[in-house]
Motif scaffolding. Structure first.
Motif, mmCIF file in Angstrom:
data_model
loop_
_atom_site.group_PDB
_atom_site.id
_atom_site.type_symbol
_atom_site.label_atom_id
_atom_site.label_comp_id
_atom_site.label_asym_id
_atom_site.label_seq_id
_atom_site.Cartn_x
_atom_site.Cartn_y
_atom_site.Cartn_z
ATOM 1 N N UNK A 363 0.915 -1.127 0.061
ATOM 2 C CA UNK A 363 -0.217 -0.134 -0.170
ATOM 3 C C UNK A 363 0.874 1.394 -0.148
ATOM 4 N N UNK A 364 2.032 0.966 0.665
ATOM 5 C CA UNK A 364 2.884 2.338 0.663
ATOM 6 C C UNK A 364 3.244 2.776 -0.567
ATOM 7 N N UNK A 365 3.727 2.016 -1.373
ATOM 8 C CA UNK A 365 4.063 2.153 -2.618
ATOM 9 C C UNK A 365 3.201 2.974 -3.534
ATOM 10 N N UNK A 366 1.840 2.415 -3.365
ATOM 11 C CA UNK A 366 0.634 3.278 -4.248
ATOM 12 C C UNK A 366 0.438 4.669 -3.563
ATOM 13 N N UNK A 367 0.658 4.913 -2.134
ATOM 14 C CA UNK A 367 0.615 6.115 -1.602
ATOM 15 C C UNK A 367 1.518 6.948 -1.874
ATOM 16 N N UNK A 368 2.760 6.486 -2.044
ATOM 17 C CA UNK A 368 3.946 7.620 -2.825
ATOM 18 C C UNK A 368 3.600 8.196 -3.943
ATOM 19 N N UNK A 369 2.988 7.283 -4.818
ATOM 20 C CA UNK A 369 2.570 7.572 -6.084
ATOM 21 C C UNK A 369 1.505 8.816 -6.146
ATOM 22 N N UNK A 370 0.727 8.557 -4.989
ATOM 23 C CA UNK A 370 -0.442 9.688 -4.855
ATOM 24 C C UNK A 370 0.068 10.892 -4.169
ATOM 25 N N UNK A 371 1.026 10.666 -3.276
ATOM 26 C CA UNK A 371 1.705 11.770 -2.804
ATOM 27 C C UNK A 371 2.638 12.883 -3.761
ATOM 28 N N UNK A 372 2.949 12.120 -4.878
ATOM 29 C CA UNK A 372 3.808 12.893 -5.878
ATOM 30 C C UNK A 372 2.800 13.664 -6.705
ATOM 31 N N UNK A 373 1.553 13.072 -6.824
ATOM 32 C CA UNK A 373 0.482 13.554 -7.883
ATOM 33 C C UNK A 373 -0.098 14.727 -7.171
ATOM 34 N N UNK A 374 -0.274 14.506 -5.727
ATOM 35 C CA UNK A 374 -0.896 15.678 -4.789
ATOM 36 C C UNK A 374 -0.042 16.821 -4.888
ATOM 37 N N UNK A 375 1.402 16.507 -4.507
ATOM 38 C CA UNK A 375 2.459 17.401 -4.790
ATOM 39 C C UNK A 375 2.364 18.415 -5.960
ATOM 40 N N UNK A 376 2.160 17.607 -6.999
ATOM 41 C CA UNK A 376 2.206 18.416 -8.380
ATOM 42 C C UNK A 376 1.024 19.221 -8.306
ATOM 43 N N UNK A 377 0.014 18.814 -7.978
ATOM 44 C CA UNK A 377 -1.154 19.593 -7.998
ATOM 45 C C UNK A 377 -1.209 20.978 -7.144
ATOM 46 N N UNK A 378 -0.613 20.851 -5.789
ATOM 47 C CA UNK A 378 -0.232 21.888 -5.020
ATOM 48 C C UNK A 378 1.122 22.288 -4.714
ATOM 49 N N UNK A 379 2.004 22.292 -5.509
ATOM 50 C CA UNK A 379 3.483 22.554 -5.745
ATOM 51 C C UNK A 379 3.495 24.099 -5.181
ATOM 52 N N UNK A 380 4.648 24.395 -4.387
ATOM 53 C CA UNK A 380 5.087 25.684 -4.432
ATOM 54 C C UNK A 380 5.137 26.508 -5.469
ATOM 55 N N UNK A 381 5.205 25.800 -6.672
ATOM 56 C CA UNK A 381 5.221 26.591 -8.073
ATOM 57 C C UNK A 381 4.021 27.105 -8.279
ATOM 58 N N UNK A 382 3.058 26.255 -7.976
ATOM 59 C CA UNK A 382 1.708 26.696 -8.501
ATOM 60 C C UNK A 382 1.255 28.083 -7.564
ATOM 61 N N UNK A 383 1.721 28.167 -6.098
ATOM 62 C CA UNK A 383 1.372 29.353 -5.645
ATOM 63 C C UNK A 383 2.145 30.691 -6.244
ATOM 64 N N UNK A 384 3.589 30.323 -6.573
ATOM 65 C CA UNK A 384 4.212 31.291 -6.952
ATOM 66 C C UNK A 384 3.668 31.824 -8.214
ATOM 67 N N UNK A 385 3.288 30.968 -9.201
ATOM 68 C CA UNK A 385 3.075 31.204 -10.696
ATOM 69 C C UNK A 385 1.777 32.182 -10.370
ATOM 70 N N UNK A 386 0.726 31.868 -9.602
ATOM 71 C CA UNK A 386 -0.362 32.822 -9.224
ATOM 72 C C UNK A 386 -0.319 34.018 -8.663
ATOM 73 N N UNK A 387 0.786 34.084 -7.656
ATOM 74 C CA UNK A 387 0.957 35.479 -7.130
ATOM 75 C C UNK A 387 1.959 36.255 -8.195
#
Length: 537
Positions: A363-387
């Motif tokens: 399960x941990x392997x699938x969790x890491x894939x989703x953490x990576x996807x989640x991070x891409x959706x809410x990455x610091x770059x997203x906040x910076x780009x919007x700013x």
């Protein structure tokens, strides 16, 4: 040869012309889709194998309906929060009942998508303010990470039940202190692979999907750590993929009168959020298409809705046009929509012959894939780009995130729209301008002059676009904003994209009249306010 001019054949002729390249791309994308489909379905409180079923249906069914040549259909992380919430709320502790009623909601939402596809309503994807849309996606990313971090370090799933996003975030320090170190090692290795794979110096390794590498390495570590032994039973360390079957699983039995409002809410969420994400993805992938083809959004939504009805009937999670796999398809050299068909067939072969191997995935392997996807959706770059687009856009973005985390997706994006409207009123946009821009079009010596005398904002952009669409292709067009008191970011981005599309089809369009406007930032698509006071009412 200019590939942008000589486009691949469409329809069934495209199969015979491009089957070798499309088959290769379908196979390579299936290596990405298999682990992600398992992880998305598991995180959605569905049997993991049902995610693969959705990807198969999305590939095979959609291929014969859509005209979007480069997008890949299948399960998407953006719908995890809605699907998991539907199972929990509709099931009231009974996961099987929740699953079957959620399937009912998916089927009804799919029917709605088909009907919407027959109308011009897919154009409404351009109604939503882009900062609010990005805020909704970032909130989804945070929600995904908030749960999957616990599973990646070995916290038993039972400890996470009933907890909302805020509670899960608050629980992270406790989970890190009480982690199961064998499972946490698998999670840490998985994260290192997912985040570090693109930095490898060997180009041939970069062609291997990191999610597939995570799955293979995690299976090996799971065998070394003996995760299948009874001592780990409380942690549920290995996935239970469930049986792969095409049985009739949807059911409306148990949908009591008091559950009906909840059911309707999730139908609306599946239909609205799923359609919005899918349509935005199609628009984005069209921009990346090396052959510069333009998809029919209505036809594509009919295809997605039809596939959702089929997936819901047989037990699958909802699907959309998915951006990661679609981008991979372009990078792999896919040429036509038949990549979806080859993808679906490859996945079908995988599940028929590799089911015993899938049961060994931690399960941990699938969790890491989703953490990576989640991070891409809410990455610091997203906040910076919007700013960088504008401080007011950051406010809309943050309000949408906070509201979504505190309530739900519909309320969140509704709050974003409300804040966007309030900000525009503060900037001097008149109420009478919000829905009626009073566009004027004149033709002088075969040149079309489009005058925008009122504020151009997200709520009235469709009126402006309608006027532009009525102009014949291949003409000279000038869109004059000299009298426009305010042009918001959503209009700037949409009108710029429309200009590019129009010019690709042989026309010429100029956006003029910004000499007296002051932009809210240095970003070329920032909102801008007219500094002159002679504004027509």
């Amino acid at each position: 040869m200019n590939l942008a001019i000589k486009k691949p054949a469409a329809g069934f002729r495209g199969v015979t012309e491009n089957w070798k390249g499309d088959l290769l791309s379908g196979f390579l994308v299936s290596l990405i889709a298999l682990p992600l489909s398992l992880s998305i379905a598991g995180a959605s409180n569905f049997p993991p194998m049902m995610g693969v079923l959705t990807a198969i249906i999305g590939g095979i069914v959609v291929s014969f309906i859509t005209n979007s040549e480069m997008t890949i259909k299948g399960p998407a992380a953006g719908l995890i929060v809605i699907t998991a919430g539907a199972v929990n709320e509709l099931g009231r502790g009974n996961s099987v009942l929740g699953w079957r009623l959620t399937l009912g909601a998916i089927v009804v939402a799919g029917i709605i998508q088909v009907f919407v596809g027959f109308s011009k309503l897919p154009r409404l994807a351009e109604f939503f303010p882009l900062s609010a849309v990005h805020g909704m996606l970032a909130a989804i990313g945070i929600m995904i990470m908030a749960k999957q971090i616990h599973l990646a370090v070995g916290i038993p799933p039972v400890e996470l039940k009933g907890k909302g996003p805020i509670e899960l975030l608050e629980m992270i320090p406790h989970s890190l202190v009480h982690m199961e170190y064998h499972i946490a090692i698998i999670g840490l290795v998985g994260l290192m692979i997912m985040f570090g794979w693109r930095y490898l110096s060997f180009s041939f390794l970069k062609k291997i999907p990191p999610a597939l590498v995570v799955m293979v390495v995690a299976i090996g570590l799971g065998r070394v750590f003996h995760l299948s032994e009874p001592s780990f039973a409380d942690f549920e360390p290995l996935i239970n993929p469930g049986a792969f079957s095409m049985g009739f699983n949807v059911s409306f039995a148990g949908l009591s009168a008091d559950l009906l409002p909840v059911f309707i809410k999730y139908v609306a969420m599946f239909a609205l959020v799923g359609s919005l994400q899918s349509l935005l993805t199609v628009r984005a992938i069209d921009l990346l298409d090396p052959y510069k083809r333009t998809s029919d959004l209505s036809q594509d939504l009919k295809a997605v809705g039809t596939a959702n009805v089929v997936a819901g009937i047989f037990g699958g999670v909802p699907m959309i046009s998915e951006v990661v796999r679609s981008s991979a398809n372009i990078n792999n050299g896919g040429k036509t929509r038949w990549v979806n068909l080859f993808l679906g067939l490859c996945l079908l072969i995988f599940v028929l012959f590799l089911s015993p191997v899938i049961k060994l995935v931690p399960v941990a392997a699938l969790a890491t894939m989703l953490i990576f996807i989640g991070f891409r959706l809410a990455s610091p770059a997203e906040f910076t780009d919007i700013y960088h687009i504008g401080k007011e856009q950051l406010i809309i973005f943050l309000v949408t995130i906070v509201a979504t985390l505190s309530t739900d997706l519909l309320t969140g994006i509704g709050c974003g729209i409300l804040v966007k409207t309030i900000i525009q009123l503060i900037y001097g946009v008149k109420l009478s301008h919000i829905f009626n821009p009073k566009i004027g079009v004149t033709v002088i010596k075969d040149i079309y002059f489009v005058n925008v005398p009122r504020a151009a904002v997200f709520t009235n952009y469709l009126s402006l676009k309608g006027k532009l669409e009525a102009i014949p292709k291949g003409r000279m067009v000038q869109v004059d904003f000299s009298l426009t008191p305010y042009v918001d970011h959503t209009v700037m981005e949409n009108i710029t994209r429309y200009k590019n599309d129009y010019e690709q089809e042989g026309g010429r369009m100029e956006l003029i009249g910004f000499e007296h406007h002051r932009a809210s930032s240095d970003h070329p698509l920032a909102a801008r306010k007219n500094q002159r006071q002679t504004v027509l009412s």
